[in-house]
Design an enzyme around this catalytic site. Structure first.
Site, mmCIF file in Angstrom:
data_model
loop_
_atom_site.group_PDB
_atom_site.id
_atom_site.type_symbol
_atom_site.label_atom_id
_atom_site.label_comp_id
_atom_site.label_asym_id
_atom_site.label_seq_id
_atom_site.Cartn_x
_atom_site.Cartn_y
_atom_site.Cartn_z
ATOM 1 N N LYS A 130 0.855 -1.190 0.000
ATOM 2 C CA LYS A 130 0.000 0.000 0.000
ATOM 3 C C LYS A 130 0.891 1.239 0.000
ATOM 4 C CE LYS A 130 -4.290 1.019 -0.334
ATOM 5 N NZ LYS A 130 -5.061 0.523 -1.471
ATOM 6 N N SER A 143 -8.428 -1.025 -5.053
ATOM 7 C CA SER A 143 -8.683 -0.614 -3.684
ATOM 8 C C SER A 143 -10.182 -0.418 -3.485
ATOM 9 C CB SER A 143 -7.874 0.641 -3.352
ATOM 10 O OG SER A 143 -7.637 0.717 -1.967
#
Length: 588
Positions: A195, A388
């Protein structure tokens, strides 16, 4: 007396300014009325016509309604674009339209993602099955332009033009050094080594994890790019790779020598060929119709009352209403709910093109999909990117369709809290003081560093949200949480890999998803309806004109640096916990 004239002048000035505003608004209303009348007109297509495809215009999810073109004060500086669905339907209709004899494709620098371009490219390939020809011509082909043009029967280049064919590169911008100079510390809390949306603010280069996934991401895009060109140009993929790797296309003749194009021609020679293909004599003018005008004749297919609803989720995910270019949880949830409660709608396709955004807003939309799937089929069609939060909202669908070059996955969350204390106190001399009734009353404050206790609380909240994200994906994909976690951690996947690891079901087009939804609902004849309604242009003008004016002049001032400005602005505005794609890489 002086005061009297001062107030008199001020009153007159106010009156004249008000009058100008009234006149401007009146003119805008007239423009809207005229544009609305014009937009309702159908286009007359003459016999032996050439369909002109300008693919340098923006290819958006839906055809924009912008009656304010060439009127920069209200945001009309943006060029009209064309919706992907309308474009595909137009090309498909031209295939069987006896008045259309061929397609003339003009493209130099397309304004679309690679998955979108592949949809268009496949539509062009299907058009050729009719026996009609597609002629491409340009003075300059960027790599994206050549990708589209290579689907044509003939690809021509200006004798003094250029064809770019050099491989893909991706460059990320890092702001750590700048932030240190101005005294701003970015406090990062995240779940997932991949991330990496936060990395530009805490590092000065890519982490090993990020480099690994960017390499895979760019490599996957490039593999599809070379494979597709190889198929249509009948060239060996390895040969194409070597041509790009050694930068062998350095002048126009090189492109012809390596059979990348079919000829070096000037525009007048192209026009002569188009005349021949459209059965026009040398003395006659070519009859042409632009794709933007041609799609005005698109009609709803099917009959009867059964419908398949397409719900467009396009842009970053936020709370509230959003817009046509952002996914507002309230607006999209309402559209899904409306389609669910409509008995005439038998199936739904969620069309997602989003890098993610607010984790909370994503969950709100996800809930509506779960409820809808209980009463009617729901398919998800992913465009250029559904990562996401963009993946979150589609993971509960019955089936997920992707293109080989769709970017998806990125199952992870992060929080980014700036600390401006050093900037404010040491650079600007500004200090803060106050009182609070609880130890954590000012948690998330940006004028001081986080305490260990605050970091612990926020990290636990991110862990909880990530666990919920993984659970929702596991339930939707019928996998274990442990397995989803192993391919999660913020890892971004290309479409082909997503199918292999179970994050998507099949490689397929937007239309494939619609057909699959209809099939699951056991429909033979049906209409396709679109949700949510496109926002009225005048309403958009009245609500967003100030922002549009500011954006217009900011773009004029910053030029190419506008992207950097947007990135910084986005970080400052990204309050709360985010489920966002870990990077914004630009492929060159």
């Amino acid at each position: 007396m002086r005061e009297f004239f001062k107030y008199l002048f001020a009153s007159m000035l106010g009156f004249f300014l008000s009058l100008v505003i009234v006149i401007v608004v009146f003119v805008v209303f007239i423009m809207v009325a005229i544009s609305s009348i014009d937009s309702d007109k159908t286009t007359v297509v003459g016999n032996n016509s050439v369909l002109f495809l300008d693919l340098d215009q923006a290819i958006t999810e839906r055809t924009p309604k912008n009656p304010f073109g060439n009127f920069p004060i209200v945001g009309g500086e943006e060029k009209d674009g064309i919706g992907l669905s309308d474009l595909l339907r137009g090309i498909a209709r031209a295939k069987t339209d006896d008045n259309i004899k061929c397609i003339y494709l003009n493209v130099s620098s397309p304004n679309a993602g690679f998955a979108t371009m592949r949809e268009v490219r496949n539509a062009l390939i299907d058009f050729k099955k009719s026996g009609k020809q597609i002629i491409s011509y340009s003075e300059v082909y960027t790599q994206g332009a050549y990708y589209l043009a290579s689907a044509s029967n003939k690809v021509y280049l200006n004798p003094e033009g250029a064809l770019e064919f050099k491989g893909f590169s991706s460059e990320l911008t890092f702001f750590k050094g700048t932030l240190e100079k101005i005294g701003v510390e970015m406090q990062v809390i995240r779940v997932g080594n991949y991330k990496s949306a936060v990395e530009p603010f805490i590092l000065d280069k890519m982490s090993d994890y990020n480099r690994k996934q960017v390499t895979a991401y760019v490599g996957g895009l490039y593999n599809t790019f070379l494979t597709d060109i190889s198929d249509t140009r009948k060239l060996q993929k390895d040969s194409l790779y070597n041509v790009a790797n050694d930068y062998k296309i350095r002048e126009p003749q090189d492109a012809l020598n390596f059979k990348m194009i079919d000829g070096l021609k000037y525009k007048d020679q192209i026009l002569e060929e188009l005349k021949r293909l459209s059965s026009r004599s040398k003395k006659e003018n070519i009859i042409s119709v632009s794709i933007n005008d041609y799609i005005k004749n698109n009609t709803t297919t099917g009959s009867g009352k059964d419908k398949v609803a397409v719900i467009y989720a396009n842009g970053e995910i936020t709370g509230g209403e959003g817009s046509d270019n952002t996914i507002g949880s309230e607006r999209i949830s309402r559209a899904i709910r409306k389609a669910r409660l409509d008995d005439d709608i038998k199936a739904i396709v969620l069309r997602v093109n989003s890098p993610g955004g607010s984790a909370l807003a994503s969950d709100v939309i996800w809930r509506e999909i779960v409820l809808t799937k209980k009463v009617k089929p729901v398919m998800a069609s992913f465009g250029d990117v559904a990562a996401s939060g963009g993946y979150y909202i589609g993971c509960a669908a019955d089936s997920i369709f992707v293109q080989p070059n769709t970017i998806t996955g990125s199952i992870g969350v992060f929080g980014l809290i700036p600390n401006f204390q050093n900037l404010m106190t040491n650079k600007l001399g500004i200090t803060f003081d106050g009182v609070k009734t609880g130890k954590y009353a000012d948690i998330m404050a940006t004028n001081r560093p986080m305490t260990q206790g605050e970091r612990f609380i926020i990290q636990n909240e991110l862990n909880r949200i990530y666990s919920g994200f993984v659970s929702r994906v596991a339930d939707g994909r019928k996998k274990s949480k442990a397995y989803i976690d192993s391919i999660g951690g913020g890892h971004v996947w290309i479409g082909t890999d997503a199918v292999q690891i179970g994050l998507a079901d099949r490689i397929g087009s937007f239309n494939d998803a619609i057909k699959a939804a209809a099939k699951k609902a056991k429909l033979k004849d049906y209409k396709v309806v679109e949700y949510p309604d496109v926002i009225d242009p005048l309403k958009s003008l009245l609500e967003e004109s100030t922002d549009k004016i500011k954006t217009y002049y900011t773009k004029q001032e910053l030029g190419e640096n506008y992207m950097l400005y947007q990135q910084m602005k986005k970080v400052v505005a990204s309050s709360g916990i985010q489920a966002r794609m870990p990077f914004e890489a630009v492929i060159k």
